[in-house]
Design an enzyme around this catalytic site. Structure first.
Site, short mmCIF file in Angstrom:
data_model
loop_
_atom_site.label_atom_id
_atom_site.label_comp_id
_atom_site.label_asym_id
_atom_site.label_seq_id
_atom_site.Cartn_x
_atom_site.Cartn_y
_atom_site.Cartn_z
CG HIS A 290 -0.34 0.05 2.48
ND1 HIS A 290 -0.05 1.10 3.14
CD2 HIS A 290 -0.25 -0.92 3.19
CE1 HIS A 290 0.19 0.75 4.55
NE2 HIS A 290 0.15 -0.40 4.57
CG ASP A 302 2.84 0.09 7.78
OD1 ASP A 302 2.15 -0.48 6.74
OD2 ASP A 302 2.34 0.22 8.55
CD GLU A 336 -3.22 -1.65 5.63
OE1 GLU A 336 -3.29 -2.72 6.13
OE2 GLU A 336 -2.66 -0.61 6.06
CD GLU A 337 -1.33 1.79 7.97
OE1 GLU A 337 -1.94 1.15 8.80
OE2 GLU A 337 -0.02 1.45 7.73
CG ASP A 364 1.22 -3.90 4.93
OD1 ASP A 364 1.95 -3.05 5.09
OD2 ASP A 364 -0.19 -3.62 5.17
CG HIS A 435 0.81 2.04 12.66
ND1 HIS A 435 -0.29 1.72 12.91
CD2 HIS A 435 0.96 1.56 11.63
CE1 HIS A 435 -0.75 0.68 12.20
NE2 HIS A 435 0.01 0.85 11.10
#
Lengths: 472, 472
Positions: A290, A302, A336-337, A364, A435
Site C-alpha cells: 500500500h 509500512d 489501507e491504514e 505489508d 505507525h
C-alpha cells in the site's frame, strides 16, 4: 500371437484402462505436478538472471534509491490527504516512465480523518509533558481540552472490575505487550470499552514490544450506540510511570487536547501497472503493497517497502526485456491504514473476474531480509510452490515456504480460493517502528531491499510464466 | 652440638638474615597480600549475607522501588534548576530517615543553562518538522528564529574541504556513529567548527548507534574567539534524510528557533552520607553517582541508577547492622552533565585529605546486569581486588576485574594515586537512551538493580573492612 496370448493382452489392456479411469484425477494431478516441475526447471536460468541483475547487476540498490526518492519527496501519506494524491500522481507518472503497461488509477472513495494539533500534559502529581499520538477516527476534545482525573488499568478485565471508578475519568491502559495481534485489541477497542463505563477519554500504551519514548498511532473502532470519546496512544514509558503512580495511591490528573476531526470522504485511487502476458493476457499474477501511510514518519517500512518491491518486481522484468505468459500486475493500494479501503474496493470491482486471478501476493509486514514465502492454497498448489521457492530462491536463502499467507489487502481473494502469498522476512523488529515517527528510510537497507525485490520478481514471474494456473 | 655444627648453624642464620633484609619489600608485599587474602576469606560470610539480603531477602526490589519513587516524583533534574535542589533536599531527608550518618550537602556553584522553547522545521524541499534537542550552553536564536540554507557534511574534514560553501548556512553534520568517545566530538565541537567557517547554526546527528526517531542532547563547547552560534542535535533519521536530499542536489532550507539561555550561576550541592568506620573513621571508601540529569527523560539510567546503588550500598550495610573498620561514604554529585562541576568541586575541597581516601568508586555507565569491576591501581592493589571480586562476587556472576576504571566525577583522585573502581555492566544499549527522552524507569530492571547494589555494597564494604588500606 495365439488366442490365449490375445486374451491375456486384452485383460492387461482392460486392467490398465480400469486403473486409468478410476484414478483419473490422481493421474491428472501427477501430470500437472510433473509438468510444473518441468516448467520450474525451464524457467530457472531466467530467474537466476533476474536475481543476478537485481542483487549484483544494474538493478542493484535500485529499490532503495527509488523508495528513498519517493518517501523523501512526499514524507507521510495519510488517506484522504492531498499529499497522498500527489504521491499517487507521481507514481502514475513514474510507472509510465518506467515503461510499464496499462498504468492507471482506479477510483476509491476514502475516509478523511485529520489529526490536528494535539498534546497531553500530566498536571498531578507533577507537571510532565506526555508524548501522544491520536488514533484514527478519534474525535477531538473541546478546544480547551479535557482535564480529568486518571484511572490506570492493566486490562479490560480490570476495567470491568473497577467500572464504578471510571466515570468522568481519563482511563489509561497499561496493558503488557503479548503480540501485536492480541494486544492491538486495546488500541482498537480501548475508547469504546472506556466510554461504556463513563470514561471521558482514553490513553492507551502504544502497541509495541520496545520503545525509546516512542508513541505509535493506528486505527481504532467506535461502537454503535456507545459515546465517541477522544483516544490516543502514549509511550510504554509514560504508561508504566502512570501505573506506578496509581499503585502508590497518588492522585493523577491529565489534560488532553486533541484537534482530531473526521472530514467528509475524499477521492483516492489504487495505482495499477502491468506487464501484459503474451499467451494468457487475461490471467493475472498480482503483487501488491500500500502507498498510503500513517501521518507520522515517512511510511518507508509500512508500506513503502512493500509497494516498491511490487513495482520493482515488474520493473526488473521490463528492464530485462522479459514477458511472461500471463499478466503481471502491481497494485499499490490506497486507504489501507484507515481500514483496507483500497483492497476492499478492488475486490468489489474485480471479483467477477476471480477465475482469472492466478496468484495474489502482498507485502505489508516488512522488507527486512527475506526468508521465503508464506502461502495459502490447496495441497497441490502448496506442493508446486514449495518446489518453486526451493528450486529458484536457494541462492538468496529465501527458499522457505510456510502457511498461511499473511495479508491485509487481499483476504477476500484468498477466502474465495485464489492462491495467496506474502513475504516471510526477518521482521522481528517490525513493531518497534510500526505507525511511529521511527518509520523512516533508516529502517530500510539497500541490499535487503534488493533481495526482497528479487524474491518478489522471481516468484511472480515464474508463476506468471507457467503453462498452467496454480490449482485451486 | 660440635663446633663445626655451630659454625654451620651461624652461617645459616647469617644467610637467612641477609635474605630477609635484602628482600624486605617483597616480603612486605607478600605479607600484605597474604593478610588481604585472609581478610577477604574472613569477610566472605558477611558479604554472602549482604548478597542474600539484597537479592533474595528484605532488600529485594528496594533499589528499584526507591529509584522509581524518586524519578517519578521529580522527573529530570537539570543543573541549576529549582527541581534539582528540591530533589537534593528530598535525598538529604531520605538519607537521614534511612539512618545514615553525617548526612549533609556540600555547596557547589553551578552553571545555569535553560533550554526554553525550541523547534526546527524543514521548509525546502518540503515541509517537515524536525525533532531537535538543543545542546548544553548553546545560545538561542533571535525570537523569529534563523532561516537559512543548509550544508550537509559527513565529517569535519568534509566541512574544511567545503568551507567556502558554509558561510551564512546552517551546517548539518551527518557523521556516522563509530563509538561514543570518538563520535561525541561532533556534538562537542560542531558549533565551534561550524562558526569558524561562517555557519549561522549547526545541527548534529545525535550521538547514538540506534534510534527510533530519538534526538539526544548533551554538552557542547564553544571556543574562545569563535562566534557562539545556536546548536542542537537532530535524529539519525532526519540527518540521513537531509544528507540524501543534499546528495540529490536539492536546495535545503531549515528554520531553527531556540529559546536557550545561559543564566547567572546557581547554588547547588553534592549530597553526602556516611557509615562511619569503627576503627579508622578518618579513612574513606567512597561510592558515587550523580543526581543531576539532562532535562529530558527522567535521568533514571543517567545517573539515577548509579546514584541509587551508591545510596543502597550504605543502606544495606546499615539495615544489616554492620559497621566496617573505615568509613563508607556515598557522594551523589551535582552538575555532572554540565561539566563535572560537583566532582571537581569535591576534589578541590578534599584533596588535602587524599591520603585517607582508600578507594573511590563511581557508577555512571549504566546499572544493567553487573559483570564485575573496572579498576585502576598499582599491581599489588589490582592483585588484591582481583582476588576480592573473584572470591566474593562469583555467586552473582560479577567476578570479572579489568582495567582501567571508567569514571567522570573522580578522575583527579585516581590520577593522583588513589585506587579507583567502576561497575562493569551489560551496557551495550546504554547509548540508545543516553541524554534522550528514553532515559526513563522502563530502562531499569528491579532484579538487575539488586545485583548492582549487591556488587557495590560487597566491594565497598569488604575494602572498608580490611585491616590495611589498598596499596598505592
Amino acid at each position: 500371437m495365439g488366442a490365449s496370448q490375445e486374451m491375456a493382452a486384452f485383460w492387461v489392456l482392460c486392467c490398465a484402462l480400469f486403473t486409468a479411469v478410476s484414478s483419473y484425477s490422481v493421474l491428472d494431478e501427477k501430470l500437472l505436478f510433473q509438468r510444473s516441475l518441468a516448467e520450474i526447471a525451464r524457467v530457472k536460468s531466467t530467474t537466476d538472471h533476474i536475481i543476478d541483475f537485481t542483487v549484483n547487476g544494474k538493478g542493484q540498490n535500485q529499490t532503495y534509491k527509488r523508495l528513498a526518492e519517493f518517501v523523501d519527496k512526499f514524507g507521510s501519506r495519510l488517506t484522504g490527504s492531498q499529499n497522498l494524491e500527489n504521491a499517487i500522481d507521481y507514481m502514475l507518472n513514474t510507472l509510465r516512465s518506467d515503461g510499464l503497461e496499462n498504468v492507471h488509477g482506479e477510483p476509491v472513495t476514502v475516509p478523511h480523518w485529520v489529526r490536528g494539533e494535539e498534546s497531553a500534559e500530566l498536571l498531578q502529581p507533577r507537571s510532565h509533558p506526555l508524548a501522544i499520538l491520536g488514533l484514527g477516527y478519534s474525535v477531538g476534545t473541546p478546544p480547551e481540552g479535557i482535564t480529568a482525573q486518571v484511572l490506570v488499568v492493566r486490562s479490560f478485565d480490570e476495567l470491568k472490575a473497577r467500572a464504578s471508578e471510571a466515570k468522568g475519568k481519563i482511563v489509561v491502559y497499561n496493558e503488557d505487550f503479548v503480540s501485536y495481534g492480541t494486544t492491538v485489541a486495546y488500541r482498537s477497542n480501548g475508547a469504546a470499552e472506556g466510554a461504556k463505563v463513563g470514561a471521558v477519554a482514553t490513553l492507551i500504551r502504544s502497541v509495541t514490544p520496545y520503545s525509546i519514548y516512542s508513541p505509535h498511532t493506528g486505527m481504532q473502532d467506535y461502537q454503535d450506540g456507545v459515546p465517541k470519546i477522544p483516544t490516543a496512544c502514549i509511550t510504554i514509558e509514560d504508561a508504566q510511570m502512570l501505573w506506578r503512580m496509581s499503585q502508590r495511591g497518588e492522585k493523577i490528573v491529565i489534560k488532553l487536547t486533541m484537534g482530531a476531526k473526521n472530514l467528509p470522504p475524499a477521492q483516492s485511487r489504487n495505482t495499477v501497472a502491468e506487464i501484459i502476458g503474451h499467451k494468457y493476457p487475461e490471467q493475472v499474477v498480482l503483487v501488491s503493497g500500500h502507498l498510503d501511510s500513517w501521518d507520522v514518519g515517512q511510511g518507508a517500512m509500512d508500506d513503502g517497502g512493500g509497494a516498491f518491491i511490487s513495482w520493482q518486481a515488474l520493473s526488473i522484468i521490463r528492464q530485462l526485456g522479459l514477458r511472461p505468459k500471463r499478466t503481471m500486475r502491481a497494485v499499490l493500494w490506497t486507504g489501507e491504514e484507515m481500514g483496507i479501503i483500497g483492497g476492499q474496493s478492488y475486490w468489489e470491482r474485480h471479483k467477477g473476474n476471480i477465475t482469472n486471478f492466478d496468484l495474489v501476493m502482498e507485502s505489508d509486514i516488512g522488507t527486512f531480509t527475506p526468508l521465503g514465502i508464506d502461502f495459502t492454497g490447496n495441497d497441490q498448489a502448496t506442493k508446486i510452490m514449495k518446489h518453486l521457492v526451493g528450486t529458484l530462491l536457494t541462492s538468496v536463502n529465501a527458499s522457505k515456504l510456510s502457511s498461511p499467507a499473511e495479508v491485509s489487502d487481499v483476504p477476500w481473494w484468498i477466502e474465495n480460493g485464489v492462491p495467496g502469498g506474502s513475504l516471510i522476512n526477518a521482521n522481528q523488529d517490525y513493531f518497534f517502528y510500526h505507525h511511529s515517527n521511527g518509520d523512516m528510510m533508516t529502517v530500510e537497507d539497500a541490499h535487503t531491499l534488493d533481495l526482497c525485490s528479487a524474491v518478489w520478481a522471481v516468484v511472480s514471474y515464474a508463476v506468471a510464466d507457467m503453462e498452467d494456473m496454480l490449482p485451486r
